[in-house]
Design an enzyme around this catalytic site. Structure first.
Site, PDB file in Angstrom:
ATOM      1  N   ASN A   1       0.848  -1.195   0.000  1.00 26.47           N
ATOM      2  CA  ASN A   1       0.000   0.000   0.000  1.00 26.47           C
ATOM      3  C   ASN A   1       0.883   1.244   0.000  1.00 26.47           C
ATOM      4  OD1 ASN A   1      -1.722   2.185   1.657  1.00 26.47           O
ATOM      5  ND2 ASN A   1      -3.077   0.819   0.535  1.00 26.47           N
TER       6      ASN A   1
ATOM      7  N   GLY B   1      -1.934   2.022   4.787  1.00 26.40           N
ATOM      8  CA  GLY B   1      -0.651   2.639   4.501  1.00 26.40           C
ATOM      9  C   GLY B   1      -0.814   4.013   3.882  1.00 26.40           C
TER      10      GLY B   1
ATOM     11  N   ARG C   1      -1.149   5.109   0.826  1.00 28.77           N
ATOM     12  CA  ARG C   1      -2.234   5.334  -0.140  1.00 28.77           C
ATOM     13  C   ARG C   1      -3.571   5.441   0.568  1.00 28.77           C
ATOM     14  NH1 ARG C   1      -6.160   3.400  -3.596  1.00 28.77           N
ATOM     15  NH2 ARG C   1      -6.058   4.251  -5.720  1.00 28.77           N
ATOM     16  N   CYS C   2      -3.810   4.557   1.528  1.00 30.30           N
ATOM     17  CA  CYS C   2      -5.071   4.600   2.276  1.00 30.30           C
ATOM     18  C   CYS C   2      -5.288   5.955   2.938  1.00 30.30           C
ATOM     19  CB  CYS C   2      -5.085   3.528   3.365  1.00 30.30           C
ATOM     20  SG  CYS C   2      -5.256   1.844   2.787  1.00 30.30           S
ATOM     21  N   MET C   3      -4.216   6.559   3.426  1.00 31.07           N
ATOM     22  CA  MET C   3      -4.323   7.773   4.235  1.00 31.07           C
ATOM     23  C   MET C   3      -4.331   9.050   3.404  1.00 31.07           C
ATOM     24  SD  MET C   3      -1.953   6.942   7.574  1.00 31.07           S
ATOM     25  CE  MET C   3      -0.418   6.803   6.630  1.00 31.07           C
TER      26      MET C   3
END
Length: 406
Positions: free
Chosen positions: A350, A393, A395-397
């Site tokens: 991620n 990670g 990208r998620c955030m």
């Protein structure tokens, strides 16, 4: 190019929305964390330091970072936005008519900064200075939440995702996250950064019950050239994907949606936990989940109202065709079988691509980062010992709102 435009996963990243969830994380306990979709209680101080490092890393790469709480506070300066948001977040059906009205009056006594903090971070019954003629209040423990915290707002990617010249304000799968969508609806509708722009909006109707058509941004990869890759997961349904595809085609924002079937498992709750795009032909994948023989469908428009949905035999061939590539460079999760499973759990796959071949990744995933380095990918490491325990990670955030195409 429209300033509000995300044309790829790998083009130059210019502007993102992040969230620093201080109040919400401080409300996480061993008793409530699972209901709030966290596996554990995070160290608030360490998590915030890690998030600050993430922000600084992006800013050092000339990425403009907008913070969700600031955007919400600024949106609440608009009286219409404030009235709308309180009407929908503090509804008679959620609290009962008398109690809801008194909560709204109480919240209106706060500054916009305080109100934004409460809406995002939660409010306990014990913090209310009044007793209402309300069975809900009388039956609730003082330390129960009147307004539940929203720690998952940390993962700004999920609640809304920009797809070329439009934004999907996503119908979330889990009850603990459904309120998040209205915060983004308010921001995109009334904040001056967005209200003066014309862009397509999907799933925007707050009064519509989207039923089983759920979709979350972690499952949506804007791979470029008019193509969108979406994972069918525990959070994103075929119904959600088909409805998104229809809206994308209606607004001429995509020419093909590629859907792939993921296991319904927490370790790979979204597509971007097992696959991300790092350079033109380079992808990071977790090979236990992503392979050429996985279930894959190509969705294209069929006239004005219908979809042409075809099951495809080879996912990698579909991907190469969509991106007009002769080959793919697949970088798999590093280490032996045990190490790879551990690193995937800690979001080794991620990563957030800043520009072709440059990514932000958790430094703890040493085996995978070493493979990235050997493949010519430059890793900008950030600490994620606490943030990673939230199961997300870089990208998620992050929610890109401006990124170049390819």
């Amino acid at each position: 190019m429209n300033k509000l435009f995300v044309g790829s996963e790998i083009g130059q990243l210019r502007r993102v929305i992040l969230h620093r969830p201080e109040r919400a994380l401080s409300h996480l306990t061993p008793t409530n964390c699972h209901n709030l979709l966290f596996d554990d209680v995070l160290s608030v101080e360490k998590a915030l330091l890690e998030h600050d490092q993430f922000v600084k890393t992006l800013e050092n790469q000339d990425v403009d970072v907008l913070l969700l709480q600031d955007l919400l506070e600024q949106t609440l300066e608009n009286p219409e936005a404030k009235e709308w948001l309180l009407k929908h977040q503090i509804s008679h059906y959620r609290f009962g008519p008398t109690f809801a009205n008194q909560i709204r009056v109480f919240l209106l006594e706060h500054s916009n900064k305080e109100l934004a903090s409460i809406l995002l971070g939660g409010l306990a019954f014990i913090e209310l200075p009044f007793k209402a003629p309300s069975m809900l209040q009388q039956l609730s423990d003082p330390f129960d939440f009147v307004i539940a915290p929203l720690p998952n707002h940390l993962f700004t990617r999920d609640t809304s995702c920009w797809i070329y010249g439009g934004v999907s304000i996503n119908p979330m799968a889990k009850a603990a996250r459904k309120r998040e969508s209205n915060h983004l609806r308010a921001i995109y509708r009334w904040h001056p950064l967005f209200s003066h722009h014309d862009f397509a909006r999907y799933f925007e109707d707050e009064n519509r019950y989207y039923d089983n058509a759920t979709i979350e941004g972690g499952d949506v990869l804007v791979i470029g050239k008019g193509n969108v890759l979406v994972g069918i997961s525990e959070r994103t349904t075929p119904q959600g994907i088909e409805n998104l595809a229809k809206q994308l085609f209606r607004t001429h924002q995509a020419k093909q949606v590629i859907a792939i079937k993921l296991p319904e498992d927490r370790s790979c709750m979204h597509l971007d936990t097992v696959m991300t795009h790092m350079d033109h032909n380079v992808f990071s994948v977790y090979p236990r989940v992503i392979d050429k023989n996985m279930g894959c469908w190509s969705i294209t428009p069929c006239g004005e109202q219908h979809l042409d949905i075809k099951e495809m035999p080879n996912f990698q061939n579909v991907l190469m065709s969509a991106l007009e590539l002769d080959n793919l460079n697949i970088i798999t999760t590093g280490g032996d079988s045990y190490e790879a499973e551990r690193e995937q759990w800690h979001d080794a796959n991620n990563v957030l691509t800043i520009k072709p071949g440059v990514v932000v990744a958790y430094e703890r995933n040493t085996y995978t980062n070493e493979k990235y380095d050997k493949a010519g990918i430059h890793v900008l490491p950030i600490t994620g010992d606490e943030l990673g325990r939230g199961r997300g990670g870089a990208r998620c955030m992050s929610c890109p709102i401006e990124r170049d195409g390819i």
